[in-house]
Enzyme design. Structure first.
Site, mmCIF file in Angstrom:
data_model
loop_
_atom_site.group_PDB
_atom_site.id
_atom_site.type_symbol
_atom_site.label_atom_id
_atom_site.label_comp_id
_atom_site.label_asym_id
_atom_site.label_seq_id
_atom_site.Cartn_x
_atom_site.Cartn_y
_atom_site.Cartn_z
ATOM 1 C CB CYS A 151 -0.808 0.388 1.478
ATOM 2 S SG CYS A 151 -2.219 1.728 1.481
ATOM 3 C CB CYS A 168 0.078 2.137 5.786
ATOM 4 S SG CYS A 168 -0.534 0.454 5.023
ATOM 5 C CB CYS A 193 -5.448 3.804 -8.657
ATOM 6 S SG CYS A 193 -6.326 5.045 -9.509
ATOM 7 C CB CYS A 241 -2.689 7.933 -10.353
ATOM 8 S SG CYS A 241 -2.968 6.993 -8.957
ATOM 9 C CG HIS A 243 -7.445 9.377 -9.278
ATOM 10 N ND1 HIS A 243 -5.858 8.641 -8.904
ATOM 11 C CD2 HIS A 243 -7.072 10.346 -9.884
ATOM 12 C CE1 HIS A 243 -4.802 9.572 -9.594
ATOM 13 N NE2 HIS A 243 -5.613 11.319 -10.468
ATOM 14 C CB CYS A 263 -36.517 -56.652 -10.262
ATOM 15 S SG CYS A 263 -35.740 -57.014 -9.529
ATOM 16 C CG HIS A 284 -36.722 -56.401 -6.345
ATOM 17 N ND1 HIS A 284 -37.934 -56.946 -7.117
ATOM 18 C CD2 HIS A 284 -38.702 -55.167 -5.712
ATOM 19 C CE1 HIS A 284 -38.807 -57.011 -7.038
ATOM 20 N NE2 HIS A 284 -39.123 -55.479 -6.480
#
Lengths: 554, 112
Positions: free
Chosen positions: A50, A53, A63, A66, A90, A192, A484
């Protein structure tokens, strides 16, 4: 499935100003992760952080204007919001881990078909170019063409055209008499397994319509006149007998004899498996009819009644876990065999949707398991064309083309090679009367692999009917060796139990509580006409007056 | 005042930032990503969470929330904030243990 999601005004503004330039620029970030996931990578040398931070946790957004990154961890720590507040205008960004669009202003995911197309093309073609060094030949691109041609892929997911008439929901008959075509079948000695399958076939709409409208004419049948056995002729005889109106139990001896002759290895008085019998009957019908009609290898185009009714196409995707390259194969099928989904569901107690209590399995969860990506064992490393080496892979099944009549086979008979023993799984399986196959078709499965996307479809999706309605259920009771088979038929929303020669009306609950083995669903047309009362008349697309004498009906 | 040419250069602002000094969790994270192990762990986690029904549970939480608030009033952020604490708490211990074991053996093999 909404393919028309309106963009938020921020996205529309962005597109007006920047068009698809930003999307195309973001293509350079697309990286195909292992397992085929679409990911984004901005820098090969550093992990994404980021810009506020330097954190690398939580959701990271880049983004589109930018290219700065911001993170979103919680209400308190939302640097993505900070970015849009400090940089006016933005607003649109890409979620790095998911390669999906995000609008900072709306704090919500947004969708754009041009973006989806840019990202997906890049991923799919990128695999052809490879993340490896070396020059890729054009041959590799060709192999991917079916993937890239997404729109045509979906366009071709046409509704399977039926054989004869339509599934007629319109008949309403008074309860005092049984519907036409309901007749007991005598057990000729552990037969059957045969009776149960015959009952289901007798009421499979395309089958029924084909034979009742005289499409298979015994007099003009080439096989019979040549003195050879024709299973379809014998089936035609059964149809005539069962729909004649005579209620006395019928003995399909001729059919049994023919089937024995044609399947010598199975000719005996021992109990057989109904599913195997079902497949062998379809096979025999195809053999006899298919050759006289056309020589198409693809069963999907085969015009024999067996394939017109039951043939579907399965798609198998094998993804390399190292580079994400996926190789796809298509296989025709006449039924889908499902394993029991026995994984313990720890949250089942809280749910009312799929299971009401721990231990109750549902047919839909078996279908989920069928289409779930399956990691192939490390002893089954497959050769990846992209990596040019053997790597572990993940396989995922989906249904490319749904058949008109869907036969779901529940694998109750477990054969263990290790223990050299077989056992039957008695577990009860819940099943729906109406089944929506949308989540299991290839378009849904493949689409999910690329994350949350919308496509601009060119084909008309409403043609495809993914809604199915049950009409027959074959149950097995008893033990592996000495059990069966019985069939429950659903005619005009009333269930009938067909236990060899005995036919009785039963309630929904009885059917739901039974131990299902083979379930037959028929495609419900989209334009569902609500029932008209047309009495007991037998309807078929081609008028045939050969044998319709309905005894005892109002 | 004479500027001493021997004075050490003014430290950059970034040097004060403690993120310059990678912490142990960061180092581990970087190693996991570089080797591709993080991706494999994520896949394993996804598989386990689907198998035990966690994913379905979160899905139904999201659905009931969306039903209450109305489909057009719900954002991705809302849903993430809704299920993050519940999701974290609902991960079965067996899954946690398995993942931890995998990370441990990775660290051993990466000789950290």
């Amino acid at each position: 499935m909404s393919t028309t999601l309106n963009p938020c005004k921020h996205l529309s503004d962005y597109k007006l100003r920047y068009g698809v330039k930003g999307f195309n620029l973001s293509q350079k970030w697309v990286k195909s992760g292992p397992y085929g996931k679409t990911q984004m990578e901005v820098s090969k040398s550093e992990i994404p952080r980021c810009s506020f931070c330097s954190g690398y946790e939580g959701r990271l957004y880049i983004c589109l204007i930018c290219s700065s990154m911001s993170c979103s961890l919680s209400f308190e720590s939302n640097h993505a919001l900070l970015h849009t507040q400090t940089q006016i205008g933005h607003e649109i960004a890409v979620d790095l881990q998911r390669s999906e669009l995000y609008c900072f202003a709306c704090a919500d995911q947004v969708y754009d078909p041009d973006f989806d197309r840019a990202v997906m093309c890049e991923q799919i073609l990128g695999l052809g170019n490879g993340n490896l060094d070396g020059i890729r030949s054009n041959g590799k691109r060709k192999r991917l063409s079916f993937e890239v041609g997404f729109n045509s892929d979906f366009k071709n997911l046409k509704r399977v055209s039926g054989g004869g008439g339509e599934w007629d929901h319109g008949r309403r008959i008074s309860k005092s008499c049984f519907p036409v075509g309901l007749r007991g079948l005598n057990n000729l000695g552990n037969t059957c397994f045969m009776n149960s399958v015959l009952q289901a076939l007798l009421h499979a709409p395309p089958f029924r319509n084909h034979f009742l409208s005289g499409r298979h004419n015994r007099d003009s049948c080439r096989k019979t006149s040549a003195g050879r056995l024709c299973l379809s002729c014998d089936i035609d005889i059964i149809f005539s007998a069962v729909f004649s109106g005579d209620r006395a139990p019928y003995s399909p001896a001729q059919f049994l004899y023919s089937w024995w002759r044609l399947s010598e290895n199975l000719a005996c008085y021992e109990q057989q498996d109904a599913h195997e019998f079902f497949m062998s009957v379809l096979d025999r019908i195809h053999e006899k009819e298919g050759k006289t009609r056309n020589t198409n290898k693809d069963n999907g185009d085969c015009h024999c009644v067996a394939h017109r009714a039951f043939s579907g196409l399965l798609r198998s995707d094998v993804t390399c876990t190292t580079c994400g390259f996926t190789s796809t194969t298509y296989d025709p099928c006449v039924d889908i065999s499902l394993d029991f989904n026995t994984t313990v569901d720890q949250f089942a107690a809280n749910k009312a949707q799929k299971s009401t209590e721990t231990g109750v399995s549902t047919l839909t969860s078996c279908l989920d398991l069928f289409t779930r990506p399956e990691k192939l064992g490390s002893d089954q490393k497959l050769y990846c064309q992209n990596c040019q080496e053997r790597h572990e892979s993940v396989k995922q099944m989906s249904i490319r083309r749904l058949p008109l009549v869907l036969c779901l086979h529940v694998k109750r008979f477990e054969h263990s090679l290790a223990r050299k023993a077989s056992r039957k799984i008695d577990r009860h399986l819940q099943f729906p009367f109406s089944l929506d196959m949308t989540p299991y078709v290839s378009s849904s499965i493949v689409r999910k692999r690329f994350g949350n996307r919308i496509f601009a479809f060119e084909g008309d999706e409403s043609e495809i009917s993914t809604n199915f309605e049950v009409f027959a259920v074959i149950t097995h009771s008893g033990m592996l060796e000495s059990g069966h088979y019985m069939t429950y038929l659903r005619l005009n929303e009333q269930w009938y139990k067909c236990d060899d020669a005995w036919i009785t009306e039963v309630d929904d609950e009885v059917v739901r509580a039974s131990q299902i083995y083979l379930v037959f669903y028929v495609q419900k047309p989209n334009s569902h006409k609500t029932g008209e009362d047309v009495g007991c008349h037998l309807r078929s697309s081609v008028s045939s007056d050969s044998f319709v004498s309905i005894a005892g009906c109002c | 005042m004479r500027a001493s040419i021997k004075r050490p250069p003014t430290p950059d602002a970034e040097d004060e930032d403690q993120d310059r000094e990678p912490t142990l969790p960061e180092i581990i994270n970087i190693k996991l990503i570089e080797s591709g192990e993080k991706e494999r762990l994520k896949e394993l986690l996804r598989e386990r969470l689907i198998e035990c029904g966690w994913k379905d549970e979160m899905k139904s939480l999201c659905r009931s929330f969306t039903r209450k608030k109305g489909r057009s009033n719900v954002t991705v952020d809302d849903l993430v904030h809704l299920i993050t604490p519940k999701g974290r708490a609902a991960v079965p211990d067996s899954v946690k243990a398995e993942l931890l074991q995998r990370i441990r053996s990775f660290l051993q093999s990466a000789a950290l």
